[in-house]
Design an enzyme around this catalytic site. Structure first.
Site, PDB file in Angstrom:
ATOM      1  N   SER A   1      23.385  35.584  74.419  1.00 25.01           N
ATOM      2  CA  SER A   1      23.889  36.905  74.734  1.00 25.01           C
ATOM      3  C   SER A   1      23.529  37.220  76.176  1.00 25.01           C
ATOM      4  O   SER A   1      22.409  36.954  76.603  1.00 25.01           O
ATOM      5  CB  SER A   1      23.227  37.918  73.798  1.00 25.01           C
ATOM      6  OG  SER A   1      23.624  39.226  74.129  1.00 25.01           O
TER       7      SER A   1
ATOM      8  N   ARG B   1      18.006  29.283  66.398  1.00 25.91           N
ATOM      9  CA  ARG B   1      19.455  29.272  66.129  1.00 25.91           C
ATOM     10  C   ARG B   1      20.142  28.072  66.757  1.00 25.91           C
ATOM     11  O   ARG B   1      21.126  27.557  66.222  1.00 25.91           O
ATOM     12  CB  ARG B   1      20.085  30.580  66.629  1.00 25.91           C
ATOM     13  CG  ARG B   1      19.694  31.747  65.733  1.00 25.91           C
ATOM     14  CD  ARG B   1      20.553  32.960  65.949  1.00 25.91           C
ATOM     15  NE  ARG B   1      20.084  34.031  65.064  1.00 25.91           N
ATOM     16  CZ  ARG B   1      20.630  35.236  64.996  1.00 25.91           C
ATOM     17  NH1 ARG B   1      21.676  35.531  65.770  1.00 25.91           N
ATOM     18  NH2 ARG B   1      20.162  36.146  64.175  1.00 25.91           N
TER      19      ARG B   1
ATOM     20  N   GLU C   1      25.921  34.462  66.525  1.00 25.48           N
ATOM     21  CA  GLU C   1      25.394  34.645  67.876  1.00 25.48           C
ATOM     22  C   GLU C   1      24.292  33.637  68.206  1.00 25.48           C
ATOM     23  O   GLU C   1      23.304  33.531  67.497  1.00 25.48           O
ATOM     24  CB  GLU C   1      24.844  36.068  68.021  1.00 25.48           C
ATOM     25  CG  GLU C   1      24.195  36.311  69.369  1.00 25.48           C
ATOM     26  CD  GLU C   1      23.520  37.685  69.464  1.00 25.48           C
ATOM     27  OE1 GLU C   1      23.883  38.587  68.681  1.00 25.48           O
ATOM     28  OE2 GLU C   1      22.633  37.828  70.325  1.00 25.48           O
TER      29      GLU C   1
ATOM     30  N   ARG D   1       9.912  39.669  66.453  1.00 20.63           N
ATOM     31  CA  ARG D   1      10.729  40.779  65.987  1.00 20.63           C
ATOM     32  C   ARG D   1      10.410  41.095  64.523  1.00 20.63           C
ATOM     33  O   ARG D   1      10.398  40.203  63.681  1.00 20.63           O
ATOM     34  CB  ARG D   1      12.220  40.419  66.139  1.00 20.63           C
ATOM     35  CG  ARG D   1      12.552  40.133  67.587  1.00 20.63           C
ATOM     36  CD  ARG D   1      13.984  39.718  67.805  1.00 20.63           C
ATOM     37  NE  ARG D   1      14.188  39.465  69.233  1.00 20.63           N
ATOM     38  CZ  ARG D   1      15.362  39.189  69.787  1.00 20.63           C
ATOM     39  NH1 ARG D   1      16.457  39.126  69.040  1.00 20.63           N
ATOM     40  NH2 ARG D   1      15.445  38.988  71.086  1.00 20.63           N
TER      41      ARG D   1
ATOM     42  N   ARG E   1      17.240  34.036  61.075  1.00 21.41           N
ATOM     43  CA  ARG E   1      16.620  35.307  61.431  1.00 21.41           C
ATOM     44  C   ARG E   1      15.143  35.236  61.078  1.00 21.41           C
ATOM     45  O   ARG E   1      14.776  35.246  59.902  1.00 21.41           O
ATOM     46  CB  ARG E   1      17.304  36.451  60.663  1.00 21.41           C
ATOM     47  CG  ARG E   1      16.915  37.856  61.113  1.00 21.41           C
ATOM     48  CD  ARG E   1      17.685  38.912  60.324  1.00 21.41           C
ATOM     49  NE  ARG E   1      19.120  38.810  60.518  1.00 21.41           N
ATOM     50  CZ  ARG E   1      19.780  39.362  61.554  1.00 21.41           C
ATOM     51  NH1 ARG E   1      19.141  40.059  62.435  1.00 21.41           N
ATOM     52  NH2 ARG E   1      21.077  39.210  61.669  1.00 21.41           N
TER      53      ARG E   1
END
Length: 430
Positions: free
Chosen positions: A352, A389, A349, A262, A277
């Site tokens: 998901s 994460r 988060e 990403r 991130r």
RNA sequence: GGAGGCGUCGCCUAGUCUGGUCUAUGGCGCCCGCCUGCUAAGCGGGUUUGGGGCUACAACCCCAUCGAGGGUUCAAAUCCCUCCGCCUCCGCCA
């Protein structure tokens, strides 16, 4: 894209969904107009085309002068057909464009509103009270360095910011988490998959990711029309594209491992330190093909499997029902599991799960055969573990005053029975 | 990377050179029916998918569909171009 029949028969349902998302329902009227125009164009073309075909048969049978006369006549007809075909193609294109602009019709249960309007469904476990325990928790960056598990400096040196090396116990930790996740999935009946993380344009387009902000967040290979996926949802959604699946084979459950890339465009300044991130991480994703009728129930099951995994890691987390305005275009409902990150003092988060019903399959042309009929198929996706994460949450949550980290019981067999991660004598940092 | 071959309605296959009679052949499988003590065989019929019209989202009619997309032509499975996929050989390589 949404079912054109819903648009045609129940446009108000689509408008209501748009309102709930806080979006304009202008797209709905545009699509309805485009649909009417399209059908008109099709009828006009088909009528002339049928006439041309009939004529063509006469030409084939005729001889000599008679044939020449017929040819002269049919030439004009042929030109008309060509024009009408062009018009029809344009109308069809305008219609699909308009249809693609409409996001999926959100579920009745989905909360109304935007980013901040999520509903907390439940909280599991209690965040550790480090003050009561009498020590200041270290963040995952420091723990990673002490354990020789995460090397951010060299990540930046070699690949740039938002990159890292997992080393020693860090590398082991990733493999252990992947195996724990894969074993859980396999025992639940999932087919394990290692998916390609480089896909052709079709696959990326089909999942709709290129539409979102013009594909701002996606790495493209220079001069190749190929893309690095941000999640294995992309290859797995395209996996059965252009296929007619036997309805009796549903649900088809896949647990797919792949690296995820990403660009994180537009997140400058957010989570700049550590591995919360990053531009690349590995992930085990659940991806399911099922019937429309079963989709909502399957969504609950995916959530349950995500919770099961977080429970195994003994994390404190909350389950959040994402509001309509914060949903991706393809989802009708989305649940996030957010784990408590001690040094941030908040839930972040970790996983998901989205119910995309037939939105993706319609675009990618995946359908089902049910008895003697064909019909749409639903897709759902859910994170089992996004490695970086997960590591952050595990390290920070289970750390001890001396910088060591307790290994959750369920994970121990995957680390050769190791119960505690201990700081290395010599730190491999610069 | 270079050279060549191939891609037909579930599977196999005819048709492509020589464009129209292809509303795509035949076999297998499958479905329905007939026949039949039972089974097998035999006989007859059916068997892609998408879209449009009309409607009860039935029947029926029409259009498209021969890997995908363009082009030539009055007319394309058939001729031309591009792309995708598979196979063979050469080169390179973990």
């Amino acid at each position: 894209m949404i079912d054109p029949r819903i648009l045609r028969d129940e446009p108000d349902r689509v408008r209501a969904s748009q309102t709930k998302r806080g979006a304009s329902s202008e797209v709905v009227d545009r699509a309805l107009d485009a649909d009417a125009a399209r059908r008109g164009a099709i009828a006009a073309y088909e009528e002339k085309r049928a006439a041309q075909k009939t004529f063509g048969k006469q030409v084939a049978q005729a001889q000599g002068e008679e044939k020449q006369a017929l040819l002269a006549q049919v030439k004009a007809l042929s030109a008309e057909v060509k024009d009408l075909e062009v018009a029809q193609t344009h109308a069809e294109g305008a219609w699909t464009d308009a249809l693609k602009a409409i996001p999926n019709v959100v579920a009745d249960a989905t909360p109304t509103g935007g980013e901040d309007d999520f509903v907390v469904l439940e909280q599991v476990g209690t965040p550790r009270d480090f003050a009561a325990e009498g020590f200041e928790p270290r963040d995952h960056i420091e723990l990673g360095r002490l354990l020789g598990a995460i090397d951010l400096e060299r990540g930046a040196k070699v690949s740039g910011s938002r990159f890292y090396f997992l080393t020693g116990i860090g590398a082991q930790l990733e493999l252990a988490l992947v195996n724990l996740a894969m074993d859980q999935a396999r025992n639940a009946g999932f087919t394990q998959v290692i998916a390609p993380s480089l896909v052709r344009r079709e696959a990326m387009e089909g999942t709709g990711y290129l539409d979102q902000g013009g594909g701002e967040d996606i790495y493209r290979i220079e001069g190749e029309e190929m893309y690095l996926v941000g999640t294995s949802e992309v290859p797995m959604a395209a996996y059965h594209s252009k296929e007619l699946l036997d309805g009796r084979s549903l649900p088809r459950r896949y647990a797919s491992f792949s690296p995820c890339f990403r660009k994180e465009a537009g997140s400058h300044g957010k989570d700049t330190k550590g591995i919360i991130r990053v531009h690349w991480f590995d992930k085990v994703e659940m991806f399911v093909y099922t019937t429309l009728e079963d989709a909502a129930a399957e969504h609950e099951r995916l959530l349950a499997w995500e919770k099961e995994f977080l429970d195994k890691l003994e994390l404190a987390y909350q389950v959040v029902d994402i509001a309509a305005g914060d949903l991706g275009a393809s989802a009708i409902r989305k649940f996030d599991c957010e784990a408590w990150i001690p040094t941030q003092g908040k839930y972040r988060e970790l996983t998901s799960t989205s119910n995309c019903t037939d939105f993706q399959t319609r675009r990618l042309d995946t359908r089902g055969r049910f008895g003697d009929k064909t019909g749409p198929i639903a897709t759902l996706n859910g994170t089992l573990t996004a490695i970086t994460r997960t590591i952050v949450a595990v390290l920070e949550t289970h750390q001890q005053a001396d910088g060591s980290v307790r290994v959750p019981k369920a994970l121990q067999p995957y680390l050769g029975g190791l119960e505690v991660l201990t700081p290395v004598a010599e730190v491999t940092g610069a």
